[in-house]
Design an enzyme around this catalytic site. Structure first.
Site, PDB file in Angstrom:
ATOM      1  N   LYS A 160      53.132  24.527   8.823  1.00 56.48           N
ATOM      2  CA  LYS A 160      54.328  24.359   7.986  1.00 56.48           C
ATOM      3  C   LYS A 160      54.436  25.395   6.862  1.00 56.48           C
ATOM      4  O   LYS A 160      55.537  25.735   6.440  1.00 56.48           O
ATOM      5  CB  LYS A 160      54.336  22.952   7.360  1.00 56.48           C
ATOM      6  N   ASP A 199      61.722  16.856   6.663  1.00 58.26           N
ATOM      7  CA  ASP A 199      60.906  15.677   6.316  1.00 58.26           C
ATOM      8  C   ASP A 199      61.520  14.959   5.113  1.00 58.26           C
ATOM      9  O   ASP A 199      61.762  13.748   5.143  1.00 58.26           O
ATOM     10  CB  ASP A 199      59.467  16.079   5.959  1.00 58.26           C
TER      11      ASP A 199
HETATM   12  P1  NDP Z   1      48.485  16.064   3.410  1.00 57.35           P
HETATM   13  O1  NDP Z   1      47.102  16.132   3.960  1.00 57.35           O
HETATM   14  O2  NDP Z   1      49.234  17.336   3.123  1.00 57.35           O
HETATM   15  O3  NDP Z   1      48.478  15.226   2.029  1.00 57.35           O
HETATM   16  C1  NDP Z   1      47.942  13.928   1.934  1.00 57.35           C
HETATM   17  C2  NDP Z   1      47.757  13.551   0.465  1.00 57.35           C
HETATM   18  O4  NDP Z   1      47.177  12.245   0.399  1.00 57.35           O
HETATM   19  C3  NDP Z   1      46.799  14.482  -0.270  1.00 57.35           C
HETATM   20  O5  NDP Z   1      47.177  14.543  -1.625  1.00 57.35           O
HETATM   21  C4  NDP Z   1      45.482  13.756  -0.059  1.00 57.35           C
HETATM   22  O6  NDP Z   1      44.457  14.121  -0.961  1.00 57.35           O
HETATM   23  C5  NDP Z   1      45.892  12.330  -0.276  1.00 57.35           C
HETATM   24  N1  NDP Z   1      44.941  11.391   0.345  1.00 57.35           N
HETATM   25  C6  NDP Z   1      44.439  11.446   1.600  1.00 57.35           C
HETATM   26  N2  NDP Z   1      43.590  10.411   1.804  1.00 57.35           N
HETATM   27  C7  NDP Z   1      43.536   9.719   0.647  1.00 57.35           C
HETATM   28  C8  NDP Z   1      42.831   8.571   0.205  1.00 57.35           C
HETATM   29  N3  NDP Z   1      42.003   7.902   1.011  1.00 57.35           N
HETATM   30  N4  NDP Z   1      43.024   8.129  -1.063  1.00 57.35           N
HETATM   31  C9  NDP Z   1      43.870   8.778  -1.896  1.00 57.35           C
HETATM   32  N5  NDP Z   1      44.550   9.891  -1.536  1.00 57.35           N
HETATM   33  C10 NDP Z   1      44.398  10.352  -0.295  1.00 57.35           C
HETATM   34  O7  NDP Z   1      49.297  15.166   4.438  1.00 57.35           O
HETATM   35  P2  NDP Z   1      50.880  15.038   4.546  1.00 57.35           P
HETATM   36  O8  NDP Z   1      51.424  14.923   3.172  1.00 57.35           O
HETATM   37  O9  NDP Z   1      51.417  16.093   5.437  1.00 57.35           O
HETATM   38  O10 NDP Z   1      51.034  13.673   5.328  1.00 57.35           O
HETATM   39  C11 NDP Z   1      50.757  12.444   4.698  1.00 57.35           C
HETATM   40  C12 NDP Z   1      51.218  11.334   5.618  1.00 57.35           C
HETATM   41  O11 NDP Z   1      52.620  11.403   5.757  1.00 57.35           O
HETATM   42  C13 NDP Z   1      50.637  11.423   7.046  1.00 57.35           C
HETATM   43  O12 NDP Z   1      50.090  10.179   7.390  1.00 57.35           O
HETATM   44  C14 NDP Z   1      51.828  11.697   7.913  1.00 57.35           C
HETATM   45  O13 NDP Z   1      51.736  11.005   9.142  1.00 57.35           O
HETATM   46  C15 NDP Z   1      52.961  11.126   7.084  1.00 57.35           C
HETATM   47  N6  NDP Z   1      54.218  11.781   7.380  1.00 57.35           N
HETATM   48  C16 NDP Z   1      55.204  11.000   7.897  1.00 57.35           C
HETATM   49  C17 NDP Z   1      56.398  11.552   8.249  1.00 57.35           C
HETATM   50  C18 NDP Z   1      57.451  10.666   8.821  1.00 57.35           C
HETATM   51  O14 NDP Z   1      58.428  11.211   9.356  1.00 57.35           O
HETATM   52  N7  NDP Z   1      57.325   9.357   8.730  1.00 57.35           N
HETATM   53  C19 NDP Z   1      56.677  12.989   8.067  1.00 57.35           C
HETATM   54  C20 NDP Z   1      55.585  13.717   7.464  1.00 57.35           C
HETATM   55  C21 NDP Z   1      54.386  13.119   7.159  1.00 57.35           C
HETATM   56  P3  NDP Z   1      43.238  15.043  -0.342  1.00 57.35           P
HETATM   57  O15 NDP Z   1      43.883  16.305   0.120  1.00 57.35           O
HETATM   58  O16 NDP Z   1      42.296  15.233  -1.480  1.00 57.35           O
HETATM   59  O17 NDP Z   1      42.656  14.247   0.792  1.00 57.35           O
END
Ligand code: NDP
Length: 287
Positions: free
Chosen positions: A73, A109
């Site tokens: 992306k 998105d």
């Molecule tokens: P990223 O990896 O870019 O970001 C995830 C964020 O959540 C980061 O800030 C990460 O921190 C944090 N995070 C992850 N695990 C934990 C935890 N256990 N506790 C607290 N914080 C946490 O992922 P995306 O933003 O791309 O995607 C996130 C979700 O959104 C995915 O599950 C995806 O399936 C969903 N999504 C849904 C869409 C839809 O159409 N419904 C479209 C796009 C995404 P860190 O990096 O430190 O782990």
């Protein structure tokens, strides 16, 4: 003699890994319902170091467009001819339209999320919003919410991602005028009483971790709150169950998924797809 035309209109998704991406099921159901017989959605595994080749291939094959999912992306940005203002702010593109070899990048998105929120009866204007997470989904959602007139956005994120969260708050403040702040997520998060909309934009609860929920004091969920998840699989998560059991209004991540796919189809084909057909197709695969 009858005129023959077997030329396919190609769209699809580049990702790695990408085998579990449900786009093909949702989008081809929509094409069929629209009577778009020669439209094909291809699920294509592109290694990170081959993205440039894949984009050259897209141009060579005159594909109409492509979705980009993780990890492409951000890396796709320099390979495009034009990027929408919102996608520039988000810093990521998840869909490309190819107009006669001119590649336009958009981020659907956040737009799909906004449409889903509106379908659920929520208006972002003037709302105080809390978003869990600071990754790609959080960036897309927070920027679209700010551009749509939310008054305050709080990014709650684990301290290991401090730089990511500060960068997002900085972008929101400088470019949208929303009041934005970052709260380190170190213990059970207590939802401020003035919050209107709470959004989980982390992967917590995504299959196979279907019993997990964000670390929060769920008793701080109050009656006027609207709770939104981004998780599309399963569509009903433990996070949403906490809202449901308190009679708090909620919306699942399925609507975001369907709406972003619907926007993609409209941008590629010029036609408005039947979202009910797309939702039904998605339900058949996630059960
Ligand atoms: P990223 O990896 O870019 O970001 C995830 C964020 O959540 C980061 O800030 C990460 O921190 C944090 N995070 C992850 N695990 C934990 C935890 N256990 N506790 C607290 N914080 C946490 O992922 P995306 O933003 O791309 O995607 C996130 C979700 O959104 C995915 O599950 C995806 O399936 C969903 N999504 C849904 C869409 C839809 O159409 N419904 C479209 C796009 C995404 P860190 O990096 O430190 O782990």
């Amino acid at each position: 003699m009858k005129e023959l035309n077997f030329l396919d209109n190609l769209v699809g998704v580049f990702g790695h890994p990408v085998a579990e991406n449900p786009g093909v099921v949702i989008q081809e159901a929509a094409f069929e319902a629209l009577g778009l017989k020669r439209w094909r959605f291809l699920t294509i595994d592109v290694d990170p170091d081959k993205l440039q080749d894949a984009i050259a291939g897209l141009r060579a094959m005159k594909m109409r467009g492509i979705n980009c999912t993780l990890p492409h992306k951000i890396n796709v940005l320099p390979l495009l001819d034009e990027i929408s203002p919102a996608a520039q702010l988000i810093g990521a593109v998840n869909m490309i339209v190819n107009d006669n070899n001119r590649l336009f990048g958009e981020n659907t998105d956040g737009k799909g999320f906004m449409e889903s929120l509106r379908e659920a009866g929520e208006d972002p204007i003037g709302k105080k919003v809390v978003i869990l997470g600071a990754g790609g989904a959080s960036r897309a959602i927070s920027i679209e919410m700010a551009l749509a007139g939310a008054s305050q956005i709080t990014i709650v994120n684990i301290p290991s991602d401090r730089a990511l969260a500060y960068a997002l708050v900085d972008t929101l403040t400088k470019h949208t005028g929303v009041e934005a702040k970052y709260v380190p997520w170190e213990s059970e998060y207590i939802i401020p009483s003035e919050t209107d909309i709470l959004i989980n934009a982390t992967p917590i609860g995504l299959y196979p971790n279907i019993d997990e929920k964000p670390m929060m004091d769920y008793d701080s969920m109050h009656g006027d709150l609207f709770v939104q998840d981004v998780i599309p699989n399963p569509s009903f998560t433990p996070f949403l169950a906490e809202a449901e059991k308190r009679n708090i209004r909620w919306n699942s991540g399925m609507g975001m998924l369907i709406n972003q796919a619907a926007i993609n189809i409209k941008m590629w084909t010029g036609r408005n797809p039947d979202k009910a057909v797309m939702t039904e197709a998605y339900r058949t695969i996630i059960g």
